[in-house]
Design an enzyme around this catalytic site. Structure first.
Site, PDB file in Angstrom:
ATOM      1  N   ARG A 161      16.385   2.991  20.053  1.00 43.09           N
ATOM      2  CA  ARG A 161      17.199   1.851  20.469  1.00 43.09           C
ATOM      3  C   ARG A 161      17.245   1.779  21.995  1.00 43.09           C
ATOM      4  NH1 ARG A 161      23.427   0.081  19.271  1.00 43.09           N
ATOM      5  NH2 ARG A 161      22.989  -1.912  18.316  1.00 43.09           N
ATOM      6  N   ASP A 193      33.510  -5.059  19.615  1.00 45.11           N
ATOM      7  CA  ASP A 193      32.439  -4.091  19.393  1.00 45.11           C
ATOM      8  C   ASP A 193      31.529  -4.028  20.618  1.00 45.11           C
ATOM      9  OD1 ASP A 193      30.051  -2.795  17.802  1.00 45.11           O
ATOM     10  OD2 ASP A 193      31.723  -2.789  16.392  1.00 45.11           O
ATOM     11  N   ASP A 194      30.329  -3.555  20.413  1.00 44.69           N
ATOM     12  CA  ASP A 194      29.328  -3.331  21.460  1.00 44.69           C
ATOM     13  C   ASP A 194      29.121  -4.574  22.334  1.00 44.69           C
ATOM     14  OD1 ASP A 194      27.233  -2.325  22.842  1.00 44.69           O
ATOM     15  OD2 ASP A 194      25.947  -1.935  21.113  1.00 44.69           O
ATOM     16  N   TRP A 201      19.606   4.464   6.586  1.00 44.23           N
ATOM     17  CA  TRP A 201      20.491   3.464   7.178  1.00 44.23           C
ATOM     18  C   TRP A 201      20.700   2.344   6.136  1.00 44.23           C
ATOM     19  CZ3 TRP A 201      19.977  -1.739   7.774  1.00 44.23           C
ATOM     20  CH2 TRP A 201      20.965  -2.374   8.524  1.00 44.23           C
ATOM     21  N   ASP A 236      30.998   5.274  18.330  1.00 44.10           N
ATOM     22  CA  ASP A 236      29.708   5.086  17.658  1.00 44.10           C
ATOM     23  C   ASP A 236      28.696   6.119  18.168  1.00 44.10           C
ATOM     24  OD1 ASP A 236      27.818   3.890  16.061  1.00 44.10           O
ATOM     25  OD2 ASP A 236      27.992   1.907  16.966  1.00 44.10           O
ATOM     26  N   MET A 237      27.622   6.289  17.450  1.00 39.77           N
ATOM     27  CA  MET A 237      26.554   7.239  17.832  1.00 39.77           C
ATOM     28  C   MET A 237      25.293   6.763  17.118  1.00 39.77           C
ATOM     29  SD  MET A 237      24.543   9.962  17.365  1.00 39.77           S
ATOM     30  CE  MET A 237      24.130  11.515  18.068  1.00 39.77           C
ATOM     31  N   ASP A 270      26.583   0.265   7.771  1.00 33.52           N
ATOM     32  CA  ASP A 270      26.379  -1.050   8.376  1.00 33.52           C
ATOM     33  C   ASP A 270      26.053  -2.086   7.315  1.00 33.52           C
ATOM     34  OD1 ASP A 270      26.916  -0.406  10.949  1.00 33.52           O
ATOM     35  OD2 ASP A 270      24.838  -0.181  11.577  1.00 33.52           O
TER      36      ASP A 270
HETATM   37  C1  DGJ Z   1      26.143   0.550  14.914  1.00 31.75           C
HETATM   38  C2  DGJ Z   1      27.430   0.374  14.181  1.00 31.75           C
HETATM   39  O1  DGJ Z   1      27.344   0.942  12.917  1.00 31.75           O
HETATM   40  C3  DGJ Z   1      27.771  -1.091  14.113  1.00 31.75           C
HETATM   41  O2  DGJ Z   1      28.938  -1.282  13.371  1.00 31.75           O
HETATM   42  C4  DGJ Z   1      27.925  -1.626  15.509  1.00 31.75           C
HETATM   43  O3  DGJ Z   1      29.029  -1.026  16.120  1.00 31.75           O
HETATM   44  C5  DGJ Z   1      26.659  -1.358  16.309  1.00 31.75           C
HETATM   45  N1  DGJ Z   1      26.266   0.004  16.246  1.00 31.75           N
HETATM   46  C6  DGJ Z   1      26.844  -1.750  17.754  1.00 31.75           C
HETATM   47  O4  DGJ Z   1      25.784  -1.408  18.527  1.00 31.75           O
END
Ligand code: DGJ
Length: 753
Positions: free
Chosen positions: A442, A365-366, A198, A477-478, A546
């Protein structure tokens, strides 16, 4: 482009670009041998390459059949019959017998290339693609294996896949069905892979191909941050622009294995496919299994040639989105700005300022759904949290429209939070093993997308949101690997759940883009955890990492762009110091690095220092000026900061070679260095190019790194505003001066006269 079969020698030759792929069928039982893959040879009888003596192929009764099989270069090695290297296809019958050897039966040469049902795959018309289909069979095992090879006009690549059919009356278990396998002569070759984690995706690793097996793989249910479904093979002395390079890339997003196996005679077996571990696919009588496709590229022009072949193939024959060739809207994403802490007013405040600076799309986003104020809850409950967004999605999109902005929305459709209404209603919809507490990541579990009713329920929720407002973009997303992979569905014995899961994801994405053909879809998996060709079949862009620190991005984007066009890489400007690594990088450099992808911002524009914010309009002007070039042009890697520890440099040249943009980033300043020579490849050698700097502003008293100093500019004066031929630029190159300070960058524009 041509596919030929010689009736006398039984040799197949597939030829495209300067590449030839040759196989042959032996007399007698009809083994399918691999002969050659590389630069197009003369029209010779290539059978000697199979290393078989005399007319040489022993029949079934021969006393040394085992040693023959254990050295013969095969196209589709089976298991348990004498070839004791890694099999490409393997089945186990009810009694536990694992013996299979397919023999040639027939073949067809077809114009064009069909898509594979249910899987991401390449496509081609009758004019630009040809397919060879070879049917193989093992009568004793009652199995048929169909090998497909497609070539595309002007691209030195072969796309391969394997289909396995159970012709018997009993069920069998398919343990392995690799997409490709080739036994190649590769003395002193090196294996290139893209590895990471990551925030550190796709770093290059080069190692000699030694005896035994070397592999890259994922068992995480996604192609993963850690490994990538790719291996490059570099012949001795192959480099960026010279020498022979092979690339194998799997069009697949789940568990995979790609490996080399150097055998006792020095031959290297190169294979790629679904990882056999956890695969065990039950094949009932009459059923068939289709493997994903592997793309196999040959380059006689080093890594650059390999990259160009992949880019051309993916742009022309894999990616389907109507957005592929369109300019993407400049977006601002609120994740790094607010995380979960936002409401309508906060979003609109960002949007108003963003609009003023020239940004076109706000991605929420989230955190907009269920009761999601942190990452512990609500995945699976895709209904708007009206406490944050009174008036729901419709009000948000209307308010944005009034500002002149479009709306994008984040989803994580493959997941379920144990704290969600969906889980409380359907705990059996999460993967879990009876009697065992499933492993959370998570604080979330993985939805059992192998089940149609689960997919339907999730899709209906997403569609209800998309139908409720004007939503132009979706970020899919995943965020966790697959564990506890067990289904509570009625057909629990079917096996192959990892593969069935990714088929479920593919089906959902297909449904999404079919119902909303104009939707701009961006895939994501905690950054680049599932940045692979499988996903590019559905979305024209993927969130690359990220980690938005511009210097780390140089490395991540270098690895990613080695295989995938720049237009596929989500690249956003974020704050300095970077949230990921705390590094301070000038806004100018952050902008230049983000230009090499689908450009956007990932920050709270109202909190940005004014000096940085003041540069945004000019950055957007640059994006519009160079967007088409970056999206459609040919990409050349010039210098790699991973290798030289000083500077990074790449260039994009338009198809007609009339213009080019060189991005040069001086990562670390060194004392007492006069200049660095950057050779600029890809230009027309005979044309003259005017050389200018895209943002040449000089500010003597500035220490932000956002502007040049007079001394720096004057050391470039020798070539700035001059014209040089493409030939000189490729051979003698530009002499880039050492700039003061770290993390500085310059964009050099070349315009043909
Ligand atoms: C992981 C993504 O890579 C981020 O950009 C963001 O969308 C977060 N998840 C949100 O939980």
């Amino acid at each position: 482009m041509k596919i030929g079969y010689d009736e006398k020698t039984h040799i197949f030759r597939l030829e495209s670009g300067d590449m030839t792929y040759a196989m042959f069928v032996t007399d007698g039982q009809g083994f399918l041998g691999h002969l050659y893959f590389g630069r197009t040879p003369g029209e010779d009888d290539l059978r000697y390459l199979a290393r078989v003596r005399g007319d040489g192929v022993p029949g079934a009764e021969a006393r040394d059949r085992c040693s023959f099989l254990d050295s013969f270069p095969q196209e589709i090695p089976g298991n348990g019959v004498g070839d004791l290297r890694s099999p490409a296809v393997s089945v186990t019958d009810r009694e536990g017998r694992a013996v299979l050897q397919p023999f040639y039966r027939s073949h067809r040469i077809i114009s064009g290339k069909e898509r594979l049902a249910g899987l991401p795959s390449t496509f081609g018309s009758k004019k630009d693609a040809m397919t060879l289909e070879i049917t193989m069979a093992d009568d004793a095992a009652k199995m048929t294996v169909i090998l497909r090879y497609t070539i595309f006009d002007g691209i030195p690549a072969v796309v391969r896949s394997t289909e396995v059919i159970n012709d018997g009356a009993e069920p069998v278990t398919l343990d392995r069905a690799f997409s490709c396998s080739m036994d190649m002569d590769l003395p002193d070759a090196r294996m290139l892979s893209l590895n990471g984690s990551w925030g550190r995706e796709k770093r290059k690793q080069l190692q000699p191909i030694g005896f035994g097996t070397q592999s890259v793989s994922s068992l995480r249910g996604i192609s993963s941050h850690q490994a990538h479904p790719f291996i490059g093979i570099l012949a001795e002395n192959a480099r960026q622009e010279t020498g022979e390079v092979y690339g194998v890339n799997l069009i697949y997003s789940g568990n995979f294995l790609a490996q080399t196996e150097r055998d006792q005679f020095g031959l290297v077996r190169v294979q790629a496919g679904i990882h056999p571990k956890g695969f065990a696919w039950k094949l009932a009588p009459g059923e068939h299994f289709q493997s994903p496709e592997a793309v196999i590229v040959y380059s006689s022009e080093g890594l650059t040639g390999m990259t160009h072949a992949f880019h051309k193939l993916y742009r022309g024959h894999l990616m389907r989105s109507p957005w592929l060739h369109r300019e993407r809207p400049v977006l601002i994403n609120n994740w790094e700005a607010t995380f979960f802490d936002f409401d309508l007013e906060k979003l609109l405040t960002i949007a108003r300022r963003a609009k003023k600076e020239g940004i076109e799309l706000l991605v929420m986003d989230d955190g907009w759904f269920g009761r999601r104020d942190d990452d512990n809850t609500s995945l699976g409950d895709w209904t708007v949290n009206e406490k944050k967004l009174p008036g729901g999605m419709k009000r948000l999109s209307d308010e944005l429209a009034a500002i002149g902005m479009k709306l994008g929305v984040w989803f994580e459709p493959e997941m379920i939070s144990p704290d969600s209404d969906l889980y409380r209603a359907h705990p059996d919809w999460a993967f879990s093993v009876d009697g065992r507490t499933p492993c959370r990541a998570r604080n979330q579990l993985v939805l059992d997308l192998t089940r149609k009713e689960v997919r339907d329920a999730i899709f209906d929720q997403i569609a209800a949101v998309l139908d409720s407002a004007d939503i132009a973009y979706v970020k899919w997303d995943m965020n966790r690997p697959l564990t506890d992979v067990a289904t509570h569905a009625a057909d629990a014995q079917a096996g192959g759940l990892f593969h069935r899961f990714i088929l479920g994801t593919y089906e959902l994405q297909e449904r999404l883009i079919t119902r909303y053909p104009e939707l701009l879809l961006e895939n994501c998996s905690s950054g680049g955890g599932r940045f692979d060709p499988g996903m590019l079949f559905y979305s024209p862009q993927i969130w690359t990492s990220d980690n938005t620190d511009a210097i780390d991005r140089l490395t991540i984007q270098e690895g990613t762009s080695m295989l995938y066009p720049l237009s596929t890489m989500g690249a956003h400007i974020s704050v300095s110091p970077s949230q990921a690594v705390g590094r301070l990088v000038p806004m100018m450099t952050r902008g230049h690095v983000a230009l090499a992808g689908t450009f956007g911002y990932e920050l709270d524009i109202n909190e940005l220092p004014e000096a940085d914010a003041a540069l945004i309009p000019a950055q957007i002007v640059l994006y519009h000026r160079f967007g088409e070039l970056m999206r459609e042009g040919d990409y050349y890697r010039i210098a790699s900061w991973q290798d030289n520890h000083v500077c990074d440099c790449y260039c994009v040249v338009s198809g007609d070679k009339s213009r080019a943009l060189v991005t040069w980033v001086q990562v670390l300043c060194e004392p007492n260095v006069h200049c660095m020579r950057m050779r600029i490849p890809g230009l027309d050698p005979d044309r003259r190019y005017r050389i200018t700097i895209a943002s040449p502003e000089v500010r003597e008293d500035d220490h932000t790194g956002n502007f040049l100093h007079e001394g720096e500019l004057s050391s470039m004066r020798g070539f700035l505003n001059a014209t040089l031929t493409g030939c000189t630029l490729a051979g003698a190159g530009l002499l880039m001066p050492m700039l003061r300070g770290d993390f500085r960058s310059v964009l050099i524009e070349l315009q043909a006269e």
